[in-house]
Design an enzyme around this catalytic site. Structure first.
Site, mmCIF file in Angstrom:
data_model
loop_
_atom_site.group_PDB
_atom_site.id
_atom_site.type_symbol
_atom_site.label_atom_id
_atom_site.label_comp_id
_atom_site.label_asym_id
_atom_site.label_seq_id
_atom_site.Cartn_x
_atom_site.Cartn_y
_atom_site.Cartn_z
ATOM 1 N N TYR A 33 33.763 -5.276 -40.572
ATOM 2 C CA TYR A 33 34.562 -5.883 -39.509
ATOM 3 C C TYR A 33 35.974 -5.343 -39.519
ATOM 4 C CZ TYR A 33 37.108 -9.073 -42.654
ATOM 5 O OH TYR A 33 37.930 -9.600 -43.623
ATOM 6 N N LYS A 147 35.782 -2.805 -45.764
ATOM 7 C CA LYS A 147 36.023 -4.098 -45.105
ATOM 8 C C LYS A 147 34.692 -4.709 -44.696
ATOM 9 C CE LYS A 147 39.494 -6.324 -42.185
ATOM 10 N NZ LYS A 147 39.943 -7.277 -43.190
ATOM 11 N N GLU A 179 44.724 -8.653 -54.851
ATOM 12 C CA GLU A 179 45.298 -8.874 -53.515
ATOM 13 C C GLU A 179 45.105 -10.336 -53.161
ATOM 14 O OE1 GLU A 179 43.120 -6.620 -50.515
ATOM 15 O OE2 GLU A 179 41.278 -6.805 -51.663
ATOM 16 N N LEU A 204 41.548 -3.788 -50.564
ATOM 17 C CA LEU A 204 41.458 -3.226 -49.222
ATOM 18 C C LEU A 204 42.723 -2.428 -48.915
ATOM 19 C CD1 LEU A 204 39.542 -3.516 -46.660
ATOM 20 C CD2 LEU A 204 41.312 -5.051 -45.795
HETATM 21 N N1 PDD Z 1 42.135 -9.633 -43.549
HETATM 22 N N2 PDD Z 1 43.052 -7.689 -48.151
HETATM 23 C C1 PDD Z 1 42.042 -8.432 -47.690
HETATM 24 C C2 PDD Z 1 40.989 -8.864 -48.639
HETATM 25 C C3 PDD Z 1 41.979 -8.771 -46.331
HETATM 26 O O1 PDD Z 1 40.949 -9.497 -45.877
HETATM 27 C C4 PDD Z 1 43.008 -8.344 -45.454
HETATM 28 C C5 PDD Z 1 43.028 -8.666 -43.993
HETATM 29 C C6 PDD Z 1 44.058 -7.576 -45.997
HETATM 30 C C7 PDD Z 1 45.187 -7.059 -45.145
HETATM 31 O O2 PDD Z 1 44.761 -5.967 -44.378
HETATM 32 P P1 PDD Z 1 45.438 -5.669 -42.966
HETATM 33 O O3 PDD Z 1 46.923 -5.567 -43.198
HETATM 34 O O4 PDD Z 1 44.869 -4.376 -42.550
HETATM 35 O O5 PDD Z 1 45.080 -6.797 -42.061
HETATM 36 C C8 PDD Z 1 44.040 -7.274 -47.351
HETATM 37 C C9 PDD Z 1 41.985 -9.916 -42.136
HETATM 38 C C10 PDD Z 1 43.266 -10.243 -41.434
HETATM 39 C C11 PDD Z 1 40.926 -10.984 -41.966
HETATM 40 O O6 PDD Z 1 39.953 -10.912 -42.704
HETATM 41 O O7 PDD Z 1 41.036 -11.833 -41.079
#
Ligand code: PDD
Length: 284
Positions: A33, A147, A179, A204
């Site tokens: 996703y 992801k 994270e 991620l």
């Molecule tokens: N999640 N790490 C994890 C485990 C995440 O699920 C996310 C983002 C990030 C930050 O990545 P980015 O800056 O590219 O959004 C780091 C999204 C927002 C979600 O699952 O809704």
């Protein structure tokens, strides 16, 4: 009027938006996703999210059913037709529906769904007050750079955070923060260094992380990519997390231990401001 949802080529109402119980996303979490923010009705840093989508699907040997320009047309159509000024677009692709069997099915058509959510991002009260976090063991698999929709460990971590009245869970492995449950974690040391964990399969590669590091570098801030512990986070001058839907979010306590002055730090707020400026200026 119900928002429209994109399901395999059609824009349908939420009630009509259905996929098979045999979908491998449902049975095996065999899918990927992406989440991209919307500001002023435009997509923020979308090419970075689509690049990561390409990378994630390639890592699990899955082909996207739409080319990039067609995918962008779907995102933009949803934002326009659902009247989203501020919020997010969610996209998910799975290996499709097939008789239940662990190995890849022959000839299954990937499932592609996308929808929008309206969300107040810019004026989020949490950004003004800062939020609290808990620490929790990182229970995830070994390829967190993908992801994947297999998010049970994050669901449990977030629920533990909510139970504790907190907004985020900092996941810890071997004594070091990997994270946040849905974000990248940063600290700013008392020497003014911005510290965040280097990219690896343990976390991620955050699109917001990348943008914030670039902006911090441009403003002359000192960046160190290394892992840190919860103790170090609690002793830091400032702490924040980043994600597509939170942007730069100040963290004022972890496990009930106050960070800095217990309110959003100056450097964090400045980074939030310049991130928002850039996101607005470059959204498309
Ligand atoms: N999640 N790490 C994890 C485990 C995440 O699920 C996310 C983002 C990030 C930050 O990545 P980015 O800056 O590219 O959004 C780091 C999204 C927002 C979600 O699952 O809704």
């Amino acid at each position: 009027m119900s928002d429209l949802v994109y399901v395999n080529g059609a824009f349908v109402t939420r009630d009509e938006a259905k996929i098979s119980v045999f979908d491998r996303g449902f049975l095996f979490a065999d899918g990927i996703y992406e989440v991209c923010a919307v500001l002023d009705g435009r997509l923020v840093d979308n090419s970075a999210h689509l690049d990561r989508l390409d990378r994630s699907v390639a890592a699990i040997d899955l082909a996207l059913p739409l080319a990039r320009d067609a995918l962008i047309r779907v995102q933009k159509a949803l934002v326009a037709r659902n009247g989203v000024a501020e919020g997010l677009v969610y996209m998910q692709v799975t290996r499709g529906a097939a008789d239940r069997d662990f190995s890849f099915p022959a000839g299954a058509t990937p499932t592609l769904v996308a929808f929008t959510q309206k969300k107040q991002i810019l004026d989020a009260p949490a950004a003004a007050s800062g939020v609290s976090a808990i620490s929790t063991p990182d229970l995830r698999w070994a390829r967190r750079d993908i992801k994947s929709v297999a998010l049970l460990a994050q669901v449990l971590a977030k629920q533990a955070a909510r139970r504790a009245g907190c907004a985020e869970a900092f996941m810890v492995e071997d004594g070091l923060v990997t994270e946040g449950a849905s974000s990248t974690v940063f600290i700013i040391t008392r020497d003014g260094e911005i510290v965040t964990r280097p990219l690896s399969t343990a976390l991620l590669p955050g699109c917001t992380r990348k943008a914030v590091l670039r902006l911090a570098r441009e403003t002359g801030m000192n960046i160190v990519e290394r892992a840190f512990s919860i103790d170090e986070a609690c002793a830091a001058a400032e702490c924040f997390f980043t994600s597509a839907t939170a942007f730069v979010m100040p963290v004022v306590s972890v496990d009930g231990r106050m960070i800095g002055a217990g309110k959003p730090g100056q450097a964090t707020l400045r980074l939030r401001e310049i991130y928002i400026e850039t996101a607005r200026a470059t959204a498309e």
